[in-house]
Design a protein around this motif. Structure first.
Motif, PDB file in Angstrom:
ATOM      1  N   GLU A   1     -97.853   4.244 -20.699  1.00 43.88           N
ATOM      2  CA  GLU A   1     -97.048   3.969 -21.892  1.00 43.88           C
ATOM      3  C   GLU A   1     -96.465   5.247 -22.479  1.00 43.88           C
ATOM      4  N   GLU A   2     -97.262   6.317 -22.523  1.00 45.48           N
ATOM      5  CA  GLU A   2     -96.782   7.579 -23.092  1.00 45.48           C
ATOM      6  C   GLU A   2     -95.769   8.270 -22.187  1.00 45.48           C
TER       7      GLU A   2
ATOM      8  N   ASN B   1     -92.569   6.543 -22.736  1.00 42.04           N
ATOM      9  CA  ASN B   1     -91.992   6.969 -24.019  1.00 42.04           C
ATOM     10  C   ASN B   1     -91.227   8.273 -23.851  1.00 42.04           C
ATOM     11  N   SER B   2     -91.822   9.196 -23.100  1.00 42.01           N
ATOM     12  CA  SER B   2     -91.159  10.485 -22.884  1.00 42.01           C
ATOM     13  C   SER B   2     -89.884  10.317 -22.054  1.00 42.01           C
TER      14      SER B   2
ATOM     15  N   ARG C   1     -87.946   7.740 -22.042  1.00 45.54           N
ATOM     16  CA  ARG C   1     -86.933   7.207 -22.972  1.00 45.54           C
ATOM     17  C   ARG C   1     -86.375   8.313 -23.860  1.00 45.54           C
ATOM     18  N   ASN C   2     -87.264   9.174 -24.353  1.00 49.71           N
ATOM     19  CA  ASN C   2     -86.812  10.262 -25.225  1.00 49.71           C
ATOM     20  C   ASN C   2     -85.908  11.237 -24.490  1.00 49.71           C
TER      21      ASN C   2
ATOM     22  N   THR D   1     -96.051  15.028 -23.860  1.00 49.05           N
ATOM     23  CA  THR D   1     -96.367  13.897 -22.987  1.00 49.05           C
ATOM     24  C   THR D   1     -97.845  13.877 -22.630  1.00 49.05           C
TER      25      THR D   1
ATOM     26  N   GLN E   1     -97.002  12.395 -33.528  1.00 49.16           N
ATOM     27  CA  GLN E   1     -95.570  12.169 -33.628  1.00 49.16           C
ATOM     28  C   GLN E   1     -94.911  13.279 -34.439  1.00 49.16           C
TER      29      GLN E   1
END
Length: 478
Positions: A135-136, A139-140, A142-143, A161, A175
């Motif tokens: 999941e993390e 997220n990275s 996507r960023n 990350t 965050q």
């Protein structure tokens, strides 16, 4: 007639050779800031083992695989205590000696390490926590996709990350400014490698206190959410993670497996601090080496395309098939071991190494950085040749059995988190390489100088511009 007999005296071997220092302060003023390079230079003068007085502290530096074997295999029980710098002790003072990285060898350490290695980092626990790590990483990705075409500090990306992947495995994340602050605090850990750090103890306590606040918040939140949610067996109904596992151990009445709240925090600290900066630093070194060596980058990308495909993201199940990337990672760990001297050891009794006398309480530095670059051990040691690790992958692994290649240490004090670190490192770098093409900003060049510390980081960050590679837009956004 009276006869006299002489009592035989045990002959004590000499201390190792070494440079002469100044009265009281020893060799400290002559070291400079790059200890790993200075100590490599001294090895060229004094040989595979030598002594250095750092103030009133006697240090013995070991620079050969055969002598490393004497320390970590032949006399492991004698040399398995730690001799951490003052700042490292200050940063972990609240754990009361429960930190398994710096604490002394003994029953409590053996108990915690057993819990950490055999249970907490068991294959079953690592596999069950994979979705949280995944999941993390997503997220990275996507960023990064949101910043396509703009320069990115890859070291910072890797750190955020990795630390969030580690934290998410026990229910927390960082965050925005919080993540940036924690990165800065953890970066101060490089100071722990310096020989004279007594004036940094207050700063080190600040690092610990800030980190403990993160731990306390996550633990309190989890314990509150567990109120009244136990099933008939006494276990909690929600999904298990590292924190949940440790809290259940704390509730046990069995002295062999139960742990205190301080020990819960100490084990989480090992993952949060010990597993974040070292892993993220190595991820950055891997990226820098690949960007410097286009042929190796091409082979890695071809392997990723073949094994993963351009219409999928990397999964941990792909990692055992990424043989060339594995060789690149191992090669990078040879040239850039995260801990140039590992963590200093300390003999519990006077002994000998290589025929030289080593008094009790001497600080023992295993100079891994120099061993990994020794031309008498490695042919063309500074060349980036992953093929030598590809041809014999079983010989050069992270288990510490070949003493010319020990990036994670060896013996009883070998890094406890190797399974987690290896998975996280390879999965993270594979994901970023497969999802994006990375190029240097126009007019810039890579540099490979490092900044000495317990963790040897790149002196200047690796800045790169990403471009999308995957065939499906949804892979970046879902």
């Amino acid at each position: 007639m009276l006869t006299t007999t002489k009592k035989s005296r045990k002959v004590i071997p000499p201390l190792p050779p070494g440079p002469r220092g100044l009265p009281i302060i020893g060799y400290l003023p002559l070291l400079g800031t790059e200890l790993h390079r200075k100590f490599e230079e001294l090895a060229g003068v004094y040989g595979p083992i030598y002594k250095v007085w750092l103030g009133q502290k006697l240090c013995v530096v070991v620079n050969s695989p055969s002598l490393v074997k004497e320390v970590v295999r032949d006399q492991d029980t004698i040399f398995c205590n730690r001799d951490p710098p003052i700042a490292a002790l200050a940063a972990t003072f609240g754990f009361g000696g429960a930190d398994i990285a710096f604490s002394s060898y003994g029953p409590d350490w053996r108990k915690l390490r057993k819990i950490f290695v055999r249970e907490m980092l068991s294959n079953a626990n690592l596999e069950s926590s994979y979705t949280l790590k995944r999941e993390e990483v997503k997220n990275s990705i996507r960023n990064v996709y949101d910043k396509i075409g703009t320069p990115i500090d890859f070291g910072e990306l890797a750190f955020v990350t990795v630390i969030n992947a580690m934290l998410n495995m026990w229910g927390g994340t960082l965050q925005g400014e919080e993540g940036a602050k924690f990165k800065k605090l953890i970066a101060e850990m490089v100071l722990f490698g310096k020989p004279n750090v007594s004036d940094l103890s207050q700063q080190s306590k600040m690092i610990f206190q800030w980190s403990e606040n993160i731990l306390d918040t996550a633990i309190e939140k989890r314990m509150n959410s567990n109120e009244g949610k136990q099933d008939g067996t006494g276990k909690f109904e929600q999904k298990e993670d590292f924190l949940q596992f440790l809290l259940e151990l704390r509730r046990k009445n069995d002295a062999a497996t139960s742990i205190s709240m301080t020990q819960v925090k100490a084990l989480l600290w090992v993952i949060m601090e010990g597993g974040s900066e070292t892993t993220a630093t190595t991820v950055e070194w891997v990226m820098a080496e690949l960007m410097q060596h286009s042929e190796a980058m091409r082979k890695v990308n071809e392997e990723l395309t073949e094994i993963v495909g351009s219409d999928s993201l990397v999964e941990e199940s792909h990692l055992p098939k990424l043989h060339y990337l594995d060789a690149v990672v191992k090669k990078t760990c040879r040239l850039h071991p995260a801990l140039p001297f590992l963590v200093p050891r300390c003999p519990s009794q006077s002994s000998t190494i290589g025929g030289y006398y080593v008094p009790k309480a001497t600080r023992i530095l295993l100079h891994v950085w120099a061993i990994h670059r020794d031309p008498n051990i490695w042919e063309n040691p500074l060349e980036f040749q992953p093929v030598r690790f590809l041809n014999d992958p079983s010989k050069f692994d992270f288990s510490g059995n070949d003493f010319k290649y020990i990036p994670f240490g060896s013996g009883r004090r070998i890094c406890a988190g190797i399974p987690l670190a290896e998975r996280t490192l390879t999965y993270t770098i594979a994901s970023f390489l497969h999802s994006f093409e990375w190029k240097l900003p126009q007019g810039t060049e890579l540099e490979f100088l490092d900044k000495f510390g317990i963790v040897a980081k790149k002196l200047k960050p690796t800045v790169a511009i990403p471009a999308p590679k995957l065939s499906k837009f949804e892979l970046y956004t879902k």
